[in-house]
Design an enzyme around this catalytic site. Structure first.
Site, PDB file in Angstrom:
ATOM      1  N   LEU A  12      27.918  49.215  22.401  1.00 21.76           N
ATOM      2  CA  LEU A  12      28.022  48.111  23.225  1.00 21.76           C
ATOM      3  C   LEU A  12      27.680  46.774  22.331  1.00 21.76           C
ATOM      4  O   LEU A  12      26.566  46.803  21.720  1.00 21.76           O
ATOM      5  CB  LEU A  12      27.014  47.868  24.473  1.00 21.76           C
ATOM      6  CG  LEU A  12      27.288  46.698  25.178  1.00 21.76           C
ATOM      7  CD1 LEU A  12      26.807  46.975  26.693  1.00 21.76           C
ATOM      8  CD2 LEU A  12      26.088  45.607  24.943  1.00 21.76           C
ATOM      9  N   ASP A  66      28.556  35.839  30.540  1.00 30.50           N
ATOM     10  CA  ASP A  66      27.709  34.684  29.731  1.00 30.50           C
ATOM     11  C   ASP A  66      26.313  35.173  29.608  1.00 30.50           C
ATOM     12  O   ASP A  66      25.517  34.903  30.533  1.00 30.50           O
ATOM     13  CB  ASP A  66      27.778  33.387  30.674  1.00 30.50           C
ATOM     14  CG  ASP A  66      27.287  32.220  29.613  1.00 30.50           C
ATOM     15  OD1 ASP A  66      26.483  32.551  28.863  1.00 30.50           O
ATOM     16  OD2 ASP A  66      27.503  30.970  30.475  1.00 30.50           O
ATOM     17  N   ASP A  69      22.900  33.374  30.816  1.00 26.90           N
ATOM     18  CA  ASP A  69      22.437  33.486  32.185  1.00 26.90           C
ATOM     19  C   ASP A  69      21.433  34.787  32.166  1.00 26.90           C
ATOM     20  O   ASP A  69      22.117  35.979  31.969  1.00 26.90           O
ATOM     21  CB  ASP A  69      23.459  33.608  33.000  1.00 26.90           C
ATOM     22  CG  ASP A  69      23.043  33.730  34.414  1.00 26.90           C
ATOM     23  OD1 ASP A  69      22.154  34.246  34.853  1.00 26.90           O
ATOM     24  OD2 ASP A  69      23.940  33.712  35.352  1.00 26.90           O
ATOM     25  N   ASN A  93      24.766  40.593  19.161  1.00 27.77           N
ATOM     26  CA  ASN A  93      25.133  39.731  18.273  1.00 27.77           C
ATOM     27  C   ASN A  93      25.414  38.359  18.668  1.00 27.77           C
ATOM     28  O   ASN A  93      25.564  37.275  18.196  1.00 27.77           O
ATOM     29  CB  ASN A  93      26.492  40.444  17.653  1.00 27.77           C
ATOM     30  CG  ASN A  93      27.169  39.407  16.855  1.00 27.77           C
ATOM     31  OD1 ASN A  93      26.970  38.922  15.552  1.00 27.77           O
ATOM     32  ND2 ASN A  93      28.618  38.952  17.340  1.00 27.77           N
ATOM     33  N   TYR A 158      17.074  26.751  16.441  1.00 28.89           N
ATOM     34  CA  TYR A 158      17.898  28.156  15.895  1.00 28.89           C
ATOM     35  C   TYR A 158      16.995  29.006  15.093  1.00 28.89           C
ATOM     36  O   TYR A 158      16.957  30.100  15.395  1.00 28.89           O
ATOM     37  CB  TYR A 158      19.046  27.616  15.300  1.00 28.89           C
ATOM     38  CG  TYR A 158      19.870  28.777  14.511  1.00 28.89           C
ATOM     39  CD1 TYR A 158      20.689  29.474  15.275  1.00 28.89           C
ATOM     40  CD2 TYR A 158      19.851  29.215  13.188  1.00 28.89           C
ATOM     41  CE1 TYR A 158      21.417  30.500  14.799  1.00 28.89           C
ATOM     42  CE2 TYR A 158      20.424  30.018  12.591  1.00 28.89           C
ATOM     43  CZ  TYR A 158      21.310  31.025  13.463  1.00 28.89           C
ATOM     44  OH  TYR A 158      22.070  31.920  12.974  1.00 28.89           O
ATOM     45  N   LYS A 162      15.660  32.918  16.014  1.00 28.03           N
ATOM     46  CA  LYS A 162      15.969  33.964  14.939  1.00 28.03           C
ATOM     47  C   LYS A 162      14.738  34.633  14.344  1.00 28.03           C
ATOM     48  O   LYS A 162      14.545  35.775  14.233  1.00 28.03           O
ATOM     49  CB  LYS A 162      16.776  33.586  13.838  1.00 28.03           C
ATOM     50  CG  LYS A 162      18.240  33.335  14.235  1.00 28.03           C
ATOM     51  CD  LYS A 162      18.776  34.356  14.946  1.00 28.03           C
ATOM     52  CE  LYS A 162      20.291  34.098  15.360  1.00 28.03           C
ATOM     53  NZ  LYS A 162      21.013  35.077  16.396  1.00 28.03           N
TER      54      LYS A 162
END
Length: 271
Positions: A12, A66, A69, A93, A158, A162
């Site tokens: 997946l 999405d 959500d 990803n 960001y 990460k």
């Protein structure tokens, strides 16, 4: 731990419609995997599924979602089960970055960034890992970033997402090893994808112009090579790997100041 066997298993992939996700799709299909492709763009996913089927003969399932959500992220496992499938390998990803002064960023957009980059992989792990434990094995590859190794001024949110994903991956790598579940974090530097355009910043690509950029195909190839060796973390690309290693020997405050000069607004020359 038993080495992960790709043949006739199902992966997946989130954020599969382009860039690193699309490269994972092609390279995993070439290794004999069937695929569940997840992204917001149905047309792109259907086109990719058709190309993968023709090129590799793999079976593909398209799921439009999405993942910013939380309900859609946590409900992904039920949708896979309802389709009569199981996910043996998860590629988390999907994600994006914002760039610029914190005070000029949209709080709503940065909240979505946290939900997609950090919460979605957590929700997906909680949804799928129990089934992997029950079946006696599985794997997760989380696409983090070299930005997760240090603070990133002007991309603070960001970098923080990460760092969360990197540390989550390393923790789960050790915790789930007895259950024969392999976990790895991929921490690339700049990759030639639409990441820069999606950031909404016209200056981000220029700010990182001195940092070597690699292709999505190389990023994925080196990631899978490291995954086959059972590593918990991989930094694709020799140059960025050396940069992240050298940063370990610098004071954190100095490293953060260097990042600020790299990513922050450039002073205009006068005179």
């Amino acid at each position: 731990m038993t080495r992960f066997d790709y043949r006739e298993k199902t992966a997946l992939i989130t954020g599969a419609s382009s860039g690193i996700g699309e490269a994972f799709a092609h390279q995993l299909a070439a290794r004999g995997m069937h695929l569940i492709l997840v992204a917001r763009s149905q047309d792109k996913l259907l086109s990719l599924a058709d190309a993968l089927g023709r090129e590799h003969g793999c079976r593909t399932k398209v799921l439009v979602a999405d993942l910013s959500d939380p309900d859609q992220a946590s409900g992904l496992a039920d949708r896979v089960k309802s389709a009569g499938l199981q996910a043996d390998l998860i590629i988390n990803n999907a994600g994006f970055g914002t760039h610029g002064r914190f005070t000029r960023q949209s709080a709503a957009q940065e909240r979505r960034e946290v939900l997609l980059n950090a919460l979605a992989p957590l929700e997906i792990a909680h949804a799928f890992v129990p089934g992997m434990v029950e079946r006696g094995g599985g794997a997760i590859i989380n696409v983090a970033s070299s930005a997760g190794f240090q603070a990133t001024p002007y991309m603070s949110t960001y970098g923080a997402t990460k760092a969360f994903l990197l540390h989550l991956s390393e923790g789960l790598w050790a915790e789930l090893e007895p259950d024969n579940i392999q976990v790895m974090a991929v921490c690339p530097g700049p990759v030639a994808t639409n990441f820069f355009e999606a950031s909404g910043s016209p200056t981000l690509k220029k700010a990182l112009s001195t940092t070597p950029m690699i292709s999505a195909e190389r990023c994925v190839r080196e990631s899978l090579e490291a995954f086959d060796k059972g590593r918990p973390v991989v930094v694709p690309g020799l140059s960025i790997k050396l940069m992240t290693q050298s940063g370990r020997f610098m004071p954190r405050a100095l490293l953060t100041k260097i990042s600020a000069r790299m990513l922050g607004p450039k002073k205009r020359k006068t005179g």
